[in-house]
Design an enzyme around this catalytic site. Structure first.
Site, PDB file in Angstrom:
ATOM      1  CE1 TYR A  75      -4.328  -0.906  -0.446  1.00 36.53           C
ATOM      2  CE2 TYR A  75      -3.460  -2.872   0.612  1.00 36.53           C
ATOM      3  CZ  TYR A  75      -4.442  -2.248  -0.134  1.00 36.53           C
ATOM      4  OH  TYR A  75      -5.515  -2.949  -0.593  1.00 36.53           O
ATOM      5  CG  HIS A 142     -14.656  -0.402  -4.147  1.00 38.56           C
ATOM      6  ND1 HIS A 142     -14.428  -0.760  -5.454  1.00 38.56           N
ATOM      7  CD2 HIS A 142     -15.882  -0.889  -3.846  1.00 38.56           C
ATOM      8  CE1 HIS A 142     -15.484  -1.425  -5.916  1.00 38.56           C
ATOM      9  NE2 HIS A 142     -16.379  -1.509  -4.963  1.00 38.56           N
ATOM     10  CB  CYS A 174      -5.267   2.663  16.908  1.00 37.37           C
ATOM     11  SG  CYS A 174      -6.749   3.524  17.458  1.00 37.37           S
ATOM     12  N   GLY A 214     -16.100   5.231 -17.173  1.00 40.68           N
ATOM     13  CA  GLY A 214     -14.862   4.476 -16.956  1.00 40.68           C
ATOM     14  C   GLY A 214     -14.990   3.297 -16.027  1.00 40.68           C
TER      15      GLY A 214
HETATM   16  P1  NAD Z   1     -12.105  -1.779 -14.588  1.00 42.73           P
HETATM   17  O1  NAD Z   1     -10.606  -1.787 -14.673  1.00 42.73           O
HETATM   18  O2  NAD Z   1     -12.809  -3.063 -14.453  1.00 42.73           O
HETATM   19  O3  NAD Z   1     -12.699  -1.062 -15.891  1.00 42.73           O
HETATM   20  C1  NAD Z   1     -12.169   0.142 -16.366  1.00 42.73           C
HETATM   21  C2  NAD Z   1     -13.075   0.626 -17.488  1.00 42.73           C
HETATM   22  O4  NAD Z   1     -12.589   1.886 -17.899  1.00 42.73           O
HETATM   23  C3  NAD Z   1     -13.095  -0.277 -18.721  1.00 42.73           C
HETATM   24  O5  NAD Z   1     -14.456  -0.521 -19.081  1.00 42.73           O
HETATM   25  C4  NAD Z   1     -12.396   0.552 -19.782  1.00 42.73           C
HETATM   26  O6  NAD Z   1     -12.944   0.354 -21.080  1.00 42.73           O
HETATM   27  C5  NAD Z   1     -12.662   1.956 -19.300  1.00 42.73           C
HETATM   28  N1  NAD Z   1     -11.680   2.958 -19.705  1.00 42.73           N
HETATM   29  C6  NAD Z   1     -10.367   2.779 -20.016  1.00 42.73           C
HETATM   30  N2  NAD Z   1      -9.807   3.966 -20.335  1.00 42.73           N
HETATM   31  C7  NAD Z   1     -10.775   4.895 -20.213  1.00 42.73           C
HETATM   32  C8  NAD Z   1     -10.814   6.308 -20.397  1.00 42.73           C
HETATM   33  N3  NAD Z   1      -9.732   6.991 -20.783  1.00 42.73           N
HETATM   34  N4  NAD Z   1     -11.984   6.941 -20.196  1.00 42.73           N
HETATM   35  C9  NAD Z   1     -13.105   6.265 -19.826  1.00 42.73           C
HETATM   36  N5  NAD Z   1     -13.114   4.929 -19.629  1.00 42.73           N
HETATM   37  C10 NAD Z   1     -11.966   4.264 -19.814  1.00 42.73           C
HETATM   38  O7  NAD Z   1     -12.457  -0.767 -13.440  1.00 42.73           O
HETATM   39  P2  NAD Z   1     -13.701  -0.691 -12.448  1.00 42.73           P
HETATM   40  O8  NAD Z   1     -14.960  -0.899 -13.204  1.00 42.73           O
HETATM   41  O9  NAD Z   1     -13.493   0.551 -11.670  1.00 42.73           O
HETATM   42  O10 NAD Z   1     -13.508  -1.946 -11.469  1.00 42.73           O
HETATM   43  C11 NAD Z   1     -12.219  -2.342 -11.029  1.00 42.73           C
HETATM   44  C12 NAD Z   1     -12.035  -2.493  -9.535  1.00 42.73           C
HETATM   45  O11 NAD Z   1     -10.663  -2.273  -9.219  1.00 42.73           O
HETATM   46  C13 NAD Z   1     -12.798  -1.527  -8.703  1.00 42.73           C
HETATM   47  O12 NAD Z   1     -13.305  -2.255  -7.649  1.00 42.73           O
HETATM   48  C14 NAD Z   1     -11.774  -0.509  -8.183  1.00 42.73           C
HETATM   49  O13 NAD Z   1     -11.975  -0.243  -6.801  1.00 42.73           O
HETATM   50  C15 NAD Z   1     -10.447  -1.187  -8.332  1.00 42.73           C
HETATM   51  N6  NAD Z   1      -9.398  -0.294  -8.922  1.00 42.73           N
HETATM   52  C16 NAD Z   1      -9.310   1.029  -8.598  1.00 42.73           C
HETATM   53  C17 NAD Z   1      -8.339   1.859  -9.214  1.00 42.73           C
HETATM   54  C18 NAD Z   1      -8.240   3.334  -8.854  1.00 42.73           C
HETATM   55  O14 NAD Z   1      -8.546   3.724  -7.744  1.00 42.73           O
HETATM   56  N7  NAD Z   1      -7.811   4.195  -9.787  1.00 42.73           N
HETATM   57  C19 NAD Z   1      -7.496   1.324 -10.165  1.00 42.73           C
HETATM   58  C20 NAD Z   1      -7.617  -0.041 -10.467  1.00 42.73           C
HETATM   59  C21 NAD Z   1      -8.578  -0.832  -9.849  1.00 42.73           C
HETATM   60 ZN    ZN Z   2      -8.084   1.606  17.787  1.00 42.50          ZN
END
Ligand code: NAD
Ligand code: ZN
Length: 273
Positions: A75, A142, A174, A214
């Site tokens: 992390y 999340h 904590c 996205g």
């Molecule tokens: P996902 O990776 O499953 O899907 C990403 C989507 O974004 C795809 O459908 C893709 O086509 C689209 N995409 C790609 N480039 C884009 C752009 N420039 N503009 C618009 N859309 C675009 O992501 P999700 O649906 O958020 O689910 C993934 C899980 O992973 C979630 O639970 C999330 O919490 C976690 N995650 C979070 C992050 C972050 O915080 N940035 C990064 C990776 C994963």
């Molecule tokens: Zn505590």
């Protein structure tokens, strides 16, 4: 359903602008794609793998119980990578739109804090950095990489500073009960915070429009949020370069990157004043 790809159909874009302008309540549901143009590494894309560990091995309560130092090290690395990224024009267009009108709520699956950073930057530019109305802060389904919570008590706090994960004894603890703190994110096998989830569904049910940006719309329950808008009589507009399972329920699917499409839909030039 209308689908528009580059070059975007101007009637479809005008139709969406009018829909958004006339809506009294809008939920913007965002996923990892909204941060793609900021360079946030995804779990699985290039740079997403960390020392050959898979996220499923690290982002779990069991992994943290077994080796909290290793999980914190991961992390700490992710926080550093995301701190090097900045909000992109998509995040900024959303923040500016929220400040320009009422009734716009961001519900995000992202843990990167970039919606909040865009909002704090926008507030800094407009009124010298006053405390934001709670309505304009994102609902983070999340959790956030930049918050911690206690493994034993109810303590929960923003936490942006560095974490020293070189040994068990240097991990953050904590201030109330001295137990280990953990990242305030939802891990595999954990339930989402029921209060956050019910607020998201309530906002979506009342919304005239759910703008889905996205997200691959496969991770539930987040992927069901737009369906609540449909059930409440509202419409879905999707912004994603690729089709998703939600596309066929969308009033309009705009197939393009959010860093380009959101400013085109939401900026004051696009709104005509
Ligand atoms: P996902 O990776 O499953 O899907 C990403 C989507 O974004 C795809 O459908 C893709 O086509 C689209 N995409 C790609 N480039 C884009 C752009 N420039 N503009 C618009 N859309 C675009 O992501 P999700 O649906 O958020 O689910 C993934 C899980 O992973 C979630 O639970 C999330 O919490 C976690 N995650 C979070 C992050 C972050 O915080 N940035 C990064 C990776 C994963
Ligand atoms: Zn505590």
């Amino acid at each position: 359903m209308t689908v528009t790809e580059h070059p975007f159909d101007s009637d479809a874009m005008d139709g969406v602008r009018a829909l958004l302008r006339d809506a009294s309540s809008v939920v913007i549901l965002s996923g990892a794609g909204v941060s793609a143009e900021s360079g946030v590494p995804t779990f699985r894309g290039p740079g997403g793998l960390w020392r050959s560990h898979r996220p499923e091995e690290l982002a779990t309560p069991g992994a943290f119980r077994g080796d909290p130092r290793l999980v914190w090290e991961w992390y700490a690395w992710r926080r550093e990578r995301v701190s090097e990224c900045a909000p992109n024009p998509g995040h900024r267009a959303v923040a500016a739109w929220q400040l320009a009108r009422s009734g716009v709520y961001v519900v995000t699956q992202n843990v990167d804090g970039l919606h909040e950073r865009a909002m704090l930057e926008a507030l800094g530019e407009t009124d010298g950095g006053g405390a934001p109305r709670p309505e304009v802060l994102p609902l983070e389904l999340h959790g956030s990489l930049f918050r911690v919570r206690c493994t034993q008590c109810s303590y929960r706090q923003p936490h942006r500073g560095p974490v020293d994960a070189s040994s068990l004894s240097t991990l953050p603890t904590c201030p109330r009960c001295a137990s280990l703190l953990r990242p305030d994110v939802v891990w595999f096998g954990e339930a989402l915070d029921p209060r956050v989830l019910s607020r998201a569904f309530e906002l979506a049910r009342r919304a005239d429009v759910c703008l889905v940006v996205g997200t691959s719309a496969v991770v539930h329950p987040a992927a069901s949020v737009p369906l609540a808008t449909l059930e409440g009589g509202g419409r879905i507009v999707e912004v994603n370069p690729d089709p998703t399972p939600l596309s066929e329920s969308a009033w309009v699917a705009i197939r393009g990157p959010s860093g380009e499409v959101l400013p085109a839909l939401l900026s004051s030039d696009a709104r005509g004043g």
